[in-house]
Write a protein that holds these residues in place. Structure first.
Motif, PDB file in Angstrom:
ATOM      1  N   TYR A  63      -7.378  -4.004   2.098  1.00  0.00           N
ATOM      2  CA  TYR A  63      -7.295  -5.334   2.703  1.00  0.00           C
ATOM      3  C   TYR A  63      -6.015  -6.056   2.302  1.00  0.00           C
ATOM      4  CZ  TYR A  63      -8.861  -8.351  -1.226  1.00  0.00           C
ATOM      5  OH  TYR A  63      -8.968  -9.065  -2.404  1.00  0.00           O
ATOM      6  N   LEU A  64      -5.504  -5.804   1.101  1.00  0.00           N
ATOM      7  CA  LEU A  64      -4.206  -6.390   0.747  1.00  0.00           C
ATOM      8  C   LEU A  64      -3.102  -5.806   1.621  1.00  0.00           C
ATOM      9  CD1 LEU A  64      -4.216  -6.623  -3.170  1.00  0.00           C
ATOM     10  CD2 LEU A  64      -4.304  -8.497  -1.534  1.00  0.00           C
ATOM     11  N   SER A  65      -3.151  -4.508   1.863  1.00  0.00           N
ATOM     12  CA  SER A  65      -2.147  -3.877   2.726  1.00  0.00           C
ATOM     13  C   SER A  65      -2.231  -4.419   4.144  1.00  0.00           C
ATOM     14  CB  SER A  65      -2.335  -2.359   2.726  1.00  0.00           C
ATOM     15  OG  SER A  65      -2.193  -1.826   1.435  1.00  0.00           O
ATOM     16  N   ALA A  66      -3.448  -4.652   4.636  1.00  0.00           N
ATOM     17  CA  ALA A  66      -3.607  -5.201   5.983  1.00  0.00           C
ATOM     18  C   ALA A  66      -3.051  -6.621   6.067  1.00  0.00           C
ATOM     19  CB  ALA A  66      -5.084  -5.183   6.373  1.00  0.00           C
ATOM     20  N   ILE A  67      -3.310  -7.448   5.058  1.00  0.00           N
ATOM     21  CA  ILE A  67      -2.795  -8.822   5.063  1.00  0.00           C
ATOM     22  C   ILE A  67      -1.271  -8.818   4.961  1.00  0.00           C
ATOM     23  CG2 ILE A  67      -2.755 -11.003   3.802  1.00  0.00           C
ATOM     24  CD1 ILE A  67      -5.633 -10.450   2.953  1.00  0.00           C
ATOM     25  N   ILE A  68      -0.726  -7.966   4.097  1.00  0.00           N
ATOM     26  CA  ILE A  68       0.732  -7.868   3.954  1.00  0.00           C
ATOM     27  C   ILE A  68       1.364  -7.454   5.279  1.00  0.00           C
ATOM     28  CG2 ILE A  68       2.573  -6.520   2.856  1.00  0.00           C
ATOM     29  CD1 ILE A  68       0.671  -6.403   0.364  1.00  0.00           C
ATOM     30  N   THR A 209       1.599   1.698   5.126  1.00  0.00           N
ATOM     31  CA  THR A 209       1.587   2.887   4.271  1.00  0.00           C
ATOM     32  C   THR A 209       2.367   2.653   2.976  1.00  0.00           C
ATOM     33  OG1 THR A 209       3.468   3.752   5.558  1.00  0.00           O
ATOM     34  CG2 THR A 209       1.267   4.506   6.162  1.00  0.00           C
ATOM     35  N   LEU A 210       3.511   1.977   3.072  1.00  0.00           N
ATOM     36  CA  LEU A 210       4.284   1.696   1.859  1.00  0.00           C
ATOM     37  C   LEU A 210       3.546   0.732   0.941  1.00  0.00           C
ATOM     38  CD1 LEU A 210       7.877   1.348   3.374  1.00  0.00           C
ATOM     39  CD2 LEU A 210       7.029   3.203   1.930  1.00  0.00           C
ATOM     40  N   SER A 211       2.847  -0.225   1.534  1.00  0.00           N
ATOM     41  CA  SER A 211       2.088  -1.173   0.729  1.00  0.00           C
ATOM     42  C   SER A 211       0.912  -0.496   0.037  1.00  0.00           C
ATOM     43  CB  SER A 211       1.584  -2.318   1.611  1.00  0.00           C
ATOM     44  OG  SER A 211       0.769  -3.196   0.883  1.00  0.00           O
ATOM     45  N   ALA A 212       0.200   0.359   0.768  1.00  0.00           N
ATOM     46  CA  ALA A 212      -0.968   1.029   0.189  1.00  0.00           C
ATOM     47  C   ALA A 212      -0.588   1.983  -0.931  1.00  0.00           C
ATOM     48  CB  ALA A 212      -1.729   1.789   1.282  1.00  0.00           C
ATOM     49  N   SER A 213       0.629   2.543  -0.875  1.00  0.00           N
ATOM     50  CA  SER A 213       1.044   3.515  -1.890  1.00  0.00           C
ATOM     51  C   SER A 213       1.918   2.903  -2.976  1.00  0.00           C
ATOM     52  CB  SER A 213       1.811   4.661  -1.220  1.00  0.00           C
ATOM     53  OG  SER A 213       2.961   4.174  -0.540  1.00  0.00           O
ATOM     54  N   SER A 214       2.152   1.610  -2.934  1.00  0.00           N
ATOM     55  CA  SER A 214       3.001   0.962  -3.935  1.00  0.00           C
ATOM     56  C   SER A 214       2.202   0.636  -5.190  1.00  0.00           C
ATOM     57  CB  SER A 214       3.601  -0.327  -3.358  1.00  0.00           C
ATOM     58  OG  SER A 214       4.382  -0.991  -4.318  1.00  0.00           O
ATOM     59  N   PHE A 215       2.832   0.792  -6.356  1.00  0.00           N
ATOM     60  CA  PHE A 215       2.133   0.452  -7.597  1.00  0.00           C
ATOM     61  C   PHE A 215       2.976  -0.397  -8.540  1.00  0.00           C
ATOM     62  CE2 PHE A 215       4.488   4.220  -8.790  1.00  0.00           C
ATOM     63  CZ  PHE A 215       4.861   3.987 -10.093  1.00  0.00           C
ATOM     64  N   VAL A 216       4.309  -0.393  -8.393  1.00  0.00           N
ATOM     65  CA  VAL A 216       5.156  -1.140  -9.326  1.00  0.00           C
ATOM     66  C   VAL A 216       4.943  -2.641  -9.172  1.00  0.00           C
ATOM     67  CG1 VAL A 216       7.528  -1.665  -9.994  1.00  0.00           C
ATOM     68  CG2 VAL A 216       6.888   0.683  -9.457  1.00  0.00           C
ATOM     69  N   THR A 217       5.131  -3.140  -7.957  1.00  0.00           N
ATOM     70  CA  THR A 217       4.992  -4.584  -7.726  1.00  0.00           C
ATOM     71  C   THR A 217       3.558  -5.066  -7.956  1.00  0.00           C
ATOM     72  OG1 THR A 217       6.833  -4.541  -6.159  1.00  0.00           O
ATOM     73  CG2 THR A 217       5.333  -6.421  -6.034  1.00  0.00           C
ATOM     74  N   PRO A 218       2.519  -4.389  -7.429  1.00  0.00           N
ATOM     75  CA  PRO A 218       1.145  -4.836  -7.740  1.00  0.00           C
ATOM     76  C   PRO A 218       0.825  -4.794  -9.228  1.00  0.00           C
ATOM     77  CG  PRO A 218       1.127  -3.394  -5.831  1.00  0.00           C
ATOM     78  CD  PRO A 218       2.507  -3.318  -6.401  1.00  0.00           C
ATOM     79  N   ALA A 219       1.342  -3.778  -9.937  1.00  0.00           N
ATOM     80  CA  ALA A 219       1.033  -3.665 -11.361  1.00  0.00           C
ATOM     81  C   ALA A 219       1.673  -4.804 -12.155  1.00  0.00           C
ATOM     82  CB  ALA A 219       1.518  -2.319 -11.897  1.00  0.00           C
ATOM     83  N   LEU A 220       2.900  -5.176 -11.812  1.00  0.00           N
ATOM     84  CA  LEU A 220       3.592  -6.228 -12.565  1.00  0.00           C
ATOM     85  C   LEU A 220       3.101  -7.616 -12.182  1.00  0.00           C
ATOM     86  CD1 LEU A 220       7.264  -4.860 -12.519  1.00  0.00           C
ATOM     87  CD2 LEU A 220       5.652  -4.845 -14.430  1.00  0.00           C
ATOM     88  N   ALA A 255      -6.574  10.156   2.730  1.00  0.00           N
ATOM     89  CA  ALA A 255      -7.553  10.253   3.813  1.00  0.00           C
ATOM     90  C   ALA A 255      -7.894   8.880   4.378  1.00  0.00           C
ATOM     91  CB  ALA A 255      -8.815  10.944   3.303  1.00  0.00           C
ATOM     92  N   GLY A 256      -8.013   7.875   3.484  1.00  0.00           N
ATOM     93  CA  GLY A 256      -8.322   6.525   3.955  1.00  0.00           C
ATOM     94  C   GLY A 256      -7.235   5.965   4.855  1.00  0.00           C
ATOM     95  N   ILE A 257      -5.968   6.156   4.465  1.00  0.00           N
ATOM     96  CA  ILE A 257      -4.856   5.677   5.291  1.00  0.00           C
ATOM     97  C   ILE A 257      -4.834   6.421   6.626  1.00  0.00           C
ATOM     98  CG2 ILE A 257      -2.346   5.562   5.454  1.00  0.00           C
ATOM     99  CD1 ILE A 257      -2.258   5.105   2.456  1.00  0.00           C
ATOM    100  N   ALA A 258      -5.075   7.739   6.587  1.00  0.00           N
ATOM    101  CA  ALA A 258      -5.067   8.527   7.821  1.00  0.00           C
ATOM    102  C   ALA A 258      -6.179   8.067   8.768  1.00  0.00           C
ATOM    103  CB  ALA A 258      -5.222  10.008   7.499  1.00  0.00           C
ATOM    104  N   LEU A 259      -7.362   7.797   8.222  1.00  0.00           N
ATOM    105  CA  LEU A 259      -8.476   7.356   9.072  1.00  0.00           C
ATOM    106  C   LEU A 259      -8.176   6.023   9.744  1.00  0.00           C
ATOM    107  CD1 LEU A 259     -11.570   8.284   6.862  1.00  0.00           C
ATOM    108  CD2 LEU A 259     -10.882   9.343   9.021  1.00  0.00           C
ATOM    109  N   LEU A 260      -7.406   5.175   9.071  1.00  0.00           N
ATOM    110  CA  LEU A 260      -7.060   3.889   9.656  1.00  0.00           C
ATOM    111  C   LEU A 260      -5.912   3.996  10.655  1.00  0.00           C
ATOM    112  CD1 LEU A 260      -7.265   1.603   6.496  1.00  0.00           C
ATOM    113  CD2 LEU A 260      -8.827   1.603   8.444  1.00  0.00           C
ATOM    114  N   LEU A 261      -4.963   4.891  10.390  1.00  0.00           N
ATOM    115  CA  LEU A 261      -3.760   4.956  11.208  1.00  0.00           C
ATOM    116  C   LEU A 261      -3.923   5.799  12.472  1.00  0.00           C
ATOM    117  CD1 LEU A 261      -0.857   5.239   8.611  1.00  0.00           C
ATOM    118  CD2 LEU A 261      -1.687   3.231   9.822  1.00  0.00           C
ATOM    119  N   VAL A 262      -4.750   6.853  12.405  1.00  0.00           N
ATOM    120  CA  VAL A 262      -4.889   7.731  13.569  1.00  0.00           C
ATOM    121  C   VAL A 262      -5.426   6.972  14.790  1.00  0.00           C
ATOM    122  CG1 VAL A 262      -6.157   9.716  14.489  1.00  0.00           C
ATOM    123  CG2 VAL A 262      -5.024   9.874  12.267  1.00  0.00           C
TER     124      VAL A 262
END
Length: 273
Positions: A63-68, A209-220, A255-262
């Motif tokens: 949901y954060l990726s969708a809002i972004i 996809t970039l938002s869902a796979s990002s960890f540096v900015t969310p972690a900090l 798999a979750g990203i693929a199910l949403l994007l396909v």
């Protein structure tokens, strides 16, 4: 026959690079996710869904990726339109301004947001000066901080995707719509937006996809309390060294990203060919 051999000779380096950089790592990740002491097992996937903690992290990631993505689209569309309808010199400078942040490390930009969003940062201090918030107010370690940081990081991808489409649209189509009685907003909604949908679709896929796979900015910016799935994978790889469970989480994220994007891609293909 000679032409076919030459074609394969040109394709082989790219195919080899694709296999080494994508197919083999993905295959290794899939093997790790189902590998156990006694061979094949699905215990890692069962562990993920047995506790509500990890599904909640997955839901937060989605949901954060969708809002972004939505915020980037709302900001990126008018900005791309302004850039496309500006003169060549103005457009060049606007493109430079959009691309310039990409030349700075994501970590550096995130630390800049940490300074702004902290308890003694510019935003919190300004709000306290106007008595709009309490003295302990800060945006750090909140989902809002993650949204602000990620939108700033990913907005150029949306803008450039839309710009490449809008700049090729014939301005006479807009003039014809205005001549037929459409207002500016109606022209945007009925003419420009439908024609710019391929760029919007491409930008949305990139940003999501970039938002869902990002960890540096969310972690900090989110801190340890607000964790996303990519951050959980990173922690299991580097801290707990539980590579099998990290691989299972990566497979679930993939798999979750693929199910949403396909379905999203299929809808776009039906609508725009």
């Amino acid at each position: 026959m000679t032409d076919r051999r030459e074609t394969w000779l040109f394709l082989l380096p790219g195919l080899a690079l694709l296999v080494l950089g994508f197919v083999l790592p993905i295959t290794r990740m899939l093997v790790l996710s189902v590998q156990g002491p006694d061979g094949f097992t699905t215990d890692q996937f069962a562990r993920f869904f047995q506790d509500g903690f990890y599904p909640s992290i997955l839901w937060r990631t989605v949901y954060l990726s969708a809002i972004i993505t939505a915020v980037c689209a709302v900001i990126g569309f008018p900005l791309s339109y302004i850039m496309a309808r500006s003169g060549p010199r103005v457009r060049l400078w606007l493109v430079i301004m959009v691309i310039l942040p990409l030349m700075t490390s994501v970590v550096v930009r995130t630390f800049g947001w940490m300074v702004l969003l902290g308890r003694n940062g510019l935003i919190a201090s300004t709000l306290r000066d106007f008595d709009l918030v309490g003295r302990s107010f800060q945006l750090m370690h909140t989902e809002t901080a993650i949204l602000l940081g990620m939108v700033q990081v990913l907005l150029p991808f949306m803008v450039l995707s839309l710009l490449g489409v809008i700049v090729r649209l014939d301005p006479r189509l807009e003039e014809a719509a205005r001549t037929m009685g459409c207002s500016f907003l109606q022209t945007m909604r009925m003419v420009v937006l439908p024609l710019a949908a391929p760029g919007l679709l491409a930008g949305s896929i990139l940003v999501f996809t970039l938002s869902a796979s990002s960890f540096v900015t969310p972690a900090l910016l989110g801190g340890p309390r607000i964790e996303v799935l990519a951050g959980s994978i990173y922690k299991n790889v580097t801290q707990t060294l539980d590579w099998n469970f990290a691989a299972a989480q990566a497979v679930i994220l993939f798999a979750g990203i693929a199910l949403l994007l396909v379905p999203y891609l299929r809808l776009g293909r039906r609508a725009h060919g």
